[in-house]
Scaffold this motif. Sequence first.
Motif, PDB file in Angstrom:
ATOM      1  N   LEU A  60     -10.255  51.064  46.078  1.00 18.17           N
ATOM      2  CA  LEU A  60     -11.212  50.635  45.056  1.00 18.17           C
ATOM      3  C   LEU A  60     -12.627  51.099  45.374  1.00 18.17           C
ATOM      4  CD1 LEU A  60     -10.011  47.026  44.179  1.00 18.17           C
ATOM      5  CD2 LEU A  60      -9.648  49.133  42.901  1.00 18.17           C
ATOM      6  N   ASP A  61     -13.031  51.021  46.637  1.00 13.57           N
ATOM      7  CA  ASP A  61     -14.372  51.460  47.018  1.00 13.57           C
ATOM      8  C   ASP A  61     -14.573  52.942  46.746  1.00 13.57           C
ATOM      9  OD1 ASP A  61     -15.165  48.942  47.820  1.00 13.57           O
ATOM     10  OD2 ASP A  61     -14.645  49.284  49.912  1.00 13.57           O
ATOM     11  N   GLU A  62     -13.516  53.715  46.920  1.00 19.87           N
ATOM     12  CA  GLU A  62     -13.617  55.159  46.709  1.00 19.87           C
ATOM     13  C   GLU A  62     -13.787  55.512  45.235  1.00 19.87           C
ATOM     14  OE1 GLU A  62     -10.146  56.898  48.397  1.00 19.87           O
ATOM     15  OE2 GLU A  62     -10.556  56.096  50.389  1.00 19.87           O
ATOM     16  N   THR A  63     -13.250  54.681  44.347  1.00 23.68           N
ATOM     17  CA  THR A  63     -13.286  55.016  42.929  1.00 23.68           C
ATOM     18  C   THR A  63     -14.438  54.366  42.188  1.00 23.68           C
ATOM     19  OG1 THR A  63     -11.743  53.231  42.451  1.00 23.68           O
ATOM     20  CG2 THR A  63     -10.795  55.413  42.776  1.00 23.68           C
ATOM     21  N   GLN A  64     -15.178  53.468  42.819  1.00 25.94           N
ATOM     22  CA  GLN A  64     -16.234  52.748  42.121  1.00 25.94           C
ATOM     23  C   GLN A  64     -17.515  53.548  41.921  1.00 25.94           C
ATOM     24  OE1 GLN A  64     -16.873  49.003  44.038  1.00 25.94           O
ATOM     25  NE2 GLN A  64     -14.998  48.130  43.238  1.00 25.94           N
ATOM     26  N   SER A  65     -17.525  54.795  42.259  1.00 24.83           N
ATOM     27  CA  SER A  65     -18.739  55.595  42.123  1.00 24.83           C
ATOM     28  C   SER A  65     -19.197  55.727  40.674  1.00 24.83           C
ATOM     29  CB  SER A  65     -18.528  56.980  42.728  1.00 24.83           C
ATOM     30  OG  SER A  65     -17.490  57.649  42.048  1.00 24.83           O
ATOM     31  N   THR A  66     -18.317  55.464  39.725  1.00 26.30           N
ATOM     32  CA  THR A  66     -18.687  55.597  38.316  1.00 26.30           C
ATOM     33  C   THR A  66     -19.339  54.351  37.759  1.00 26.30           C
ATOM     34  OG1 THR A  66     -16.518  54.853  37.598  1.00 26.30           O
ATOM     35  CG2 THR A  66     -16.828  57.224  37.848  1.00 26.30           C
ATOM     36  N   LEU A  67     -19.297  53.258  38.485  1.00 28.67           N
ATOM     37  CA  LEU A  67     -19.895  52.032  37.982  1.00 28.67           C
ATOM     38  C   LEU A  67     -21.406  52.113  38.073  1.00 28.67           C
ATOM     39  CD1 LEU A  67     -17.467  49.354  39.441  1.00 28.67           C
ATOM     40  CD2 LEU A  67     -17.494  50.351  37.162  1.00 28.67           C
ATOM     41  N   PRO A  68     -22.093  51.462  37.147  1.00 30.41           N
ATOM     42  CA  PRO A  68     -23.557  51.545  37.132  1.00 30.41           C
ATOM     43  C   PRO A  68     -24.176  50.986  38.408  1.00 30.41           C
ATOM     44  CG  PRO A  68     -22.762  49.991  35.474  1.00 30.41           C
ATOM     45  CD  PRO A  68     -21.565  50.620  36.091  1.00 30.41           C
ATOM     46  N   GLN A  69     -25.216  51.627  38.853  1.00 28.77           N
ATOM     47  CA  GLN A  69     -25.928  51.211  40.058  1.00 28.77           C
ATOM     48  C   GLN A  69     -27.250  50.584  39.669  1.00 28.77           C
ATOM     49  OE1 GLN A  69     -24.429  51.658  43.155  1.00 28.77           O
ATOM     50  NE2 GLN A  69     -22.724  52.310  41.874  1.00 28.77           N
ATOM     51  N   GLY A  70     -27.761  49.716  40.502  1.00 24.13           N
ATOM     52  CA  GLY A  70     -29.061  49.106  40.246  1.00 24.13           C
ATOM     53  C   GLY A  70     -28.932  47.805  39.488  1.00 24.13           C
ATOM     54  N   GLY A  71     -30.084  47.220  39.184  1.00 17.00           N
ATOM     55  CA  GLY A  71     -30.116  45.962  38.453  1.00 17.00           C
ATOM     56  C   GLY A  71     -29.737  46.157  37.003  1.00 17.00           C
ATOM     57  N   ASN A  72     -29.512  45.068  36.318  1.00 18.05           N
ATOM     58  CA  ASN A  72     -29.096  45.134  34.914  1.00 18.05           C
ATOM     59  C   ASN A  72     -30.099  45.869  34.038  1.00 18.05           C
ATOM     60  OD1 ASN A  72     -26.741  43.772  35.391  1.00 18.05           O
ATOM     61  ND2 ASN A  72     -27.582  41.769  34.895  1.00 18.05           N
ATOM     62  N   GLN A  73     -31.372  45.746  34.317  1.00 21.04           N
ATOM     63  CA  GLN A  73     -32.390  46.382  33.489  1.00 21.04           C
ATOM     64  C   GLN A  73     -32.382  47.905  33.620  1.00 21.04           C
ATOM     65  OE1 GLN A  73     -34.164  44.749  31.289  1.00 21.04           O
ATOM     66  NE2 GLN A  73     -33.298  42.790  31.922  1.00 21.04           N
ATOM     67  N   GLU A  74     -32.093  48.394  34.809  1.00 27.13           N
ATOM     68  CA  GLU A  74     -32.183  49.836  35.045  1.00 27.13           C
ATOM     69  C   GLU A  74     -30.842  50.549  35.066  1.00 27.13           C
ATOM     70  OE1 GLU A  74     -32.735  49.734  39.818  1.00 27.13           O
ATOM     71  OE2 GLU A  74     -34.297  48.820  38.614  1.00 27.13           O
ATOM     72  N   ALA A  75     -29.762  49.797  35.041  1.00 29.28           N
ATOM     73  CA  ALA A  75     -28.429  50.406  35.128  1.00 29.28           C
ATOM     74  C   ALA A  75     -28.092  51.132  33.825  1.00 29.28           C
ATOM     75  CB  ALA A  75     -27.387  49.348  35.424  1.00 29.28           C
ATOM     76  N   GLU A  76     -27.580  52.320  33.963  1.00 30.85           N
ATOM     77  CA  GLU A  76     -27.107  53.073  32.815  1.00 30.85           C
ATOM     78  C   GLU A  76     -25.595  53.023  32.810  1.00 30.85           C
ATOM     79  OE1 GLU A  76     -28.449  57.016  31.961  1.00 30.85           O
ATOM     80  OE2 GLU A  76     -30.409  56.585  32.791  1.00 30.85           O
ATOM     81  N   ILE A  77     -25.039  52.810  31.644  1.00 28.25           N
ATOM     82  CA  ILE A  77     -23.591  52.744  31.532  1.00 28.25           C
ATOM     83  C   ILE A  77     -23.132  53.951  30.735  1.00 28.25           C
ATOM     84  CG2 ILE A  77     -21.650  51.440  30.613  1.00 28.25           C
ATOM     85  CD1 ILE A  77     -23.222  48.913  31.106  1.00 28.25           C
TER      86      ILE A  77
END
Length: 70
Positions: free
Chosen positions: A30-47
């Motif tokens: 799971l850790d290897e595949t989570q690179s596509t999830l948005p990074q950062g806080g909710n305000q700055e995260a891009e989906i």
Amino acid sequence: MNDKTRKILTDISTVTRDIEENYPELQKYLDETQSTLPQGGNQEAEINEKELKSYLEELKKMISEYNSKH
């Protein structure tokens, strides 16, 4: 966030929970595949919907391939 993106995120959560509960030996991936999830806080995260769909398909494929071998 639109409804389609929200649905994909819900599906990702459901499949991830399935892996955690029923396929603990796959959790290490799971850790290897989570690179596509948005990074950062909710305000700055891009989906990126396309990346989320791809991640969901990766998770489903991981389970499918595991089941076909066992």
